[in-house]
Motif scaffolding. Structure first.
Motif, PDB file in Angstrom:
ATOM      1  N   SER A   5       0.815  -1.220   0.000  1.00 38.56           N
ATOM      2  CA  SER A   5       0.000   0.000   0.000  1.00 38.56           C
ATOM      3  C   SER A   5       0.851   1.275   0.000  1.00 38.56           C
ATOM      4  N   GLY A   6       2.017   1.245   0.620  1.00 39.73           N
ATOM      5  CA  GLY A   6       2.894   2.412   0.631  1.00 39.73           C
ATOM      6  C   GLY A   6       3.490   2.744  -0.729  1.00 39.73           C
ATOM      7  N   ASP A   7       3.370   1.829  -1.677  1.00 35.83           N
ATOM      8  CA  ASP A   7       3.925   2.009  -3.021  1.00 35.83           C
ATOM      9  C   ASP A   7       2.844   2.261  -4.067  1.00 35.83           C
ATOM     10  N   PHE A   8       1.654   2.663  -3.602  1.00 32.64           N
ATOM     11  CA  PHE A   8       0.544   2.838  -4.543  1.00 32.64           C
ATOM     12  C   PHE A   8       0.874   3.831  -5.651  1.00 32.64           C
ATOM     13  N   THR A   9       1.524   4.934  -5.325  1.00 36.48           N
ATOM     14  CA  THR A   9       1.782   5.964  -6.331  1.00 36.48           C
ATOM     15  C   THR A   9       2.591   5.409  -7.497  1.00 36.48           C
ATOM     16  N   ILE A  10       3.679   4.715  -7.211  1.00 39.15           N
ATOM     17  CA  ILE A  10       4.498   4.170  -8.303  1.00 39.15           C
ATOM     18  C   ILE A  10       3.776   3.013  -8.991  1.00 39.15           C
ATOM     19  N   ALA A  11       3.011   2.227  -8.251  1.00 38.78           N
ATOM     20  CA  ALA A  11       2.243   1.143  -8.870  1.00 38.78           C
ATOM     21  C   ALA A  11       1.215   1.707  -9.840  1.00 38.78           C
ATOM     22  N   LEU A  57       8.774  -4.071  -6.129  1.00 39.42           N
ATOM     23  CA  LEU A  57       9.646  -4.557  -5.059  1.00 39.42           C
ATOM     24  C   LEU A  57      10.307  -3.371  -4.361  1.00 39.42           C
ATOM     25  N   SER A  58      10.050  -3.259  -3.066  1.00 34.31           N
ATOM     26  CA  SER A  58      10.523  -2.132  -2.268  1.00 34.31           C
ATOM     27  C   SER A  58      10.667  -2.591  -0.825  1.00 34.31           C
ATOM     28  N   PRO A  59      11.173  -1.734   0.046  1.00 34.92           N
ATOM     29  CA  PRO A  59      11.190  -2.107   1.471  1.00 34.92           C
ATOM     30  C   PRO A  59       9.786  -2.439   1.987  1.00 34.92           C
ATOM     31  N   SER A  60       8.776  -1.698   1.540  1.00 34.15           N
ATOM     32  CA  SER A  60       7.402  -1.983   1.964  1.00 34.15           C
ATOM     33  C   SER A  60       6.942  -3.345   1.477  1.00 34.15           C
ATOM     34  N   ALA A  61       7.311  -3.691   0.252  1.00 34.68           N
ATOM     35  CA  ALA A  61       6.930  -5.000  -0.297  1.00 34.68           C
ATOM     36  C   ALA A  61       7.553  -6.122   0.517  1.00 34.68           C
ATOM     37  N   ASN A  62       8.809  -5.928   0.948  1.00 35.66           N
ATOM     38  CA  ASN A  62       9.474  -6.956   1.745  1.00 35.66           C
ATOM     39  C   ASN A  62       8.764  -7.214   3.070  1.00 35.66           C
ATOM     40  N   LEU A  63       7.997  -6.251   3.545  1.00 32.25           N
ATOM     41  CA  LEU A  63       7.268  -6.395   4.809  1.00 32.25           C
ATOM     42  C   LEU A  63       5.815  -6.803   4.614  1.00 32.25           C
ATOM     43  N   SER A  64       5.353  -6.809   3.398  1.00 31.80           N
ATOM     44  CA  SER A  64       3.944  -7.080   3.116  1.00 31.80           C
ATOM     45  C   SER A  64       3.573  -8.540   3.407  1.00 31.80           C
ATOM     46  N   LEU A  86      12.526  -0.988  -7.019  1.00 27.92           N
ATOM     47  CA  LEU A  86      12.590   0.469  -6.879  1.00 27.92           C
ATOM     48  C   LEU A  86      13.875   0.923  -6.226  1.00 27.92           C
ATOM     49  N   PHE A  87      14.486   0.030  -5.449  1.00 30.02           N
ATOM     50  CA  PHE A  87      15.702   0.339  -4.695  1.00 30.02           C
ATOM     51  C   PHE A  87      16.686  -0.808  -4.869  1.00 30.02           C
ATOM     52  N   ASP A  88      17.944  -0.537  -4.592  1.00 28.40           N
ATOM     53  CA  ASP A  88      18.969  -1.574  -4.646  1.00 28.40           C
ATOM     54  C   ASP A  88      18.844  -2.429  -3.390  1.00 28.40           C
ATOM     55  N   LEU A  89      17.897  -3.340  -3.414  1.00 32.43           N
ATOM     56  CA  LEU A  89      17.676  -4.234  -2.283  1.00 32.43           C
ATOM     57  C   LEU A  89      17.291  -5.599  -2.796  1.00 32.43           C
ATOM     58  N   LEU A  90      17.511  -6.585  -1.960  1.00 28.68           N
ATOM     59  CA  LEU A  90      17.139  -7.946  -2.305  1.00 28.68           C
ATOM     60  C   LEU A  90      15.772  -8.265  -1.726  1.00 28.68           C
ATOM     61  N   PRO A  91      15.018  -9.125  -2.387  1.00 31.46           N
ATOM     62  CA  PRO A  91      13.771  -9.572  -1.784  1.00 31.46           C
ATOM     63  C   PRO A  91      14.080 -10.255  -0.457  1.00 31.46           C
ATOM     64  N   ALA A  92      13.234 -10.019   0.523  1.00 31.48           N
ATOM     65  CA  ALA A  92      13.455 -10.589   1.858  1.00 31.48           C
ATOM     66  C   ALA A  92      12.245 -11.407   2.277  1.00 31.48           C
ATOM     67  N   GLY A  93      12.434 -12.172   3.338  1.00 34.09           N
ATOM     68  CA  GLY A  93      11.339 -12.969   3.866  1.00 34.09           C
ATOM     69  C   GLY A  93      10.807 -13.919   2.814  1.00 34.09           C
ATOM     70  N   GLN A  94       9.506 -14.010   2.714  1.00 32.29           N
ATOM     71  CA  GLN A  94       8.878 -14.907   1.745  1.00 32.29           C
ATOM     72  C   GLN A  94       9.199 -14.526   0.305  1.00 32.29           C
ATOM     73  N   LEU A  95       9.410 -13.239   0.059  1.00 34.31           N
ATOM     74  CA  LEU A  95       9.703 -12.805  -1.305  1.00 34.31           C
ATOM     75  C   LEU A  95      11.038 -13.346  -1.795  1.00 34.31           C
ATOM     76  N   GLU A  96      11.993 -13.547  -0.893  1.00 36.89           N
ATOM     77  CA  GLU A  96      13.276 -14.129  -1.293  1.00 36.89           C
ATOM     78  C   GLU A  96      13.046 -15.481  -1.950  1.00 36.89           C
ATOM     79  N   TYR A  97      12.192 -16.270  -1.375  1.00 28.67           N
ATOM     80  CA  TYR A  97      11.879 -17.603  -1.905  1.00 28.67           C
ATOM     81  C   TYR A  97      11.027 -17.516  -3.171  1.00 28.67           C
TER      82      TYR A  97
END
Length: 128
Positions: A5-11, A57-64, A86-97
Motif C-alpha cells: 500500500s505504501g507504493d501505490f503511487t508508483i504502482a 519490489l521495495s522495502p514496503s513489499a518486503n514487509l507485506s 525500486l531500490f537496490d535491495l534484495l527480496p526478503a522474507g517470503q519474497l526471497e523464496y
C-alpha cells in the motif's frame, strides 16, 4: 500490478504507463470496486484472468503479508512474474523464496521511461 500500500503511487504510475501503451491492467482498489467482491475473492479471481504479474519490489513489499500470497497464487497458476526493483535491495522474507527464479527489472538509477520500455518488451516476449 501487485504492490504494498505504501507504493501505490508508483504502482499506479506503472499501471497508467502500461495502459497508455495499450496493455490492459488489473490493480486494486480500482478493479476490486468494479466487481463488488472482497479482496480475498477479487484478487484470486483476477489472477485467473491475467497473463502476467508485475510486482513492485521495495522495502514496503518486503514487509507485506499480502504480496507473498498473491505471488504464491500466481506461481501456482504458472504466471510470469516481473519484479520492478525500486531500490537496490534484495527480496526478503517470503519474497526471497518466491522471486528467486524471476528476472528482476531495476528501476532505480535509471530513467523511469526506459525501465517501462524494457518492461513492455518483456511483456511482448510473452507472445513469443
Amino acid at each position: 500490478v501487485s504492490y504494498a500500500s505504501g507504493d501505490f503511487t508508483i504502482a499506479d504510475t506503472t499501471r497508467q504507463h502500461l495502459e497508455s501503451s495499450g496493455w490492459r491492467c488489473w490493480i486494486a482498489p480500482r478493479d476490486i470496486n468494479t466487481a463488488g467482491l472482497p479482496y480475498t475473492e477479487a484478487i484470486p479471481r483476477a489472477l485467473q484472468q491475467v497473463r502476467a504479474v508485475v510486482v513492485i519490489l521495495s522495502p514496503s513489499a518486503n514487509l507485506s503479508v499480502h504480496i507473498p500470497r498473491e505471488l504464491d497464487i500466481a506461481l501456482a497458476r504458472k504466471l510470469p512474474i516481473f519484479p520492478l526493483r525500486l531500490f537496490d535491495l534484495l527480496p526478503a522474507g517470503q519474497l526471497e523464496y518466491l522471486l528467486r527464479t524471476c528476472q528482476w527489472l531495476d528501476v532505480f538509477g535509471r530513467d523511469y521511461g526506459d525501465a517501462m520500455t524494457e518492461l513492455e518488451q518483456r511483456l511482448r516476449n510473452l507472445d513469443g
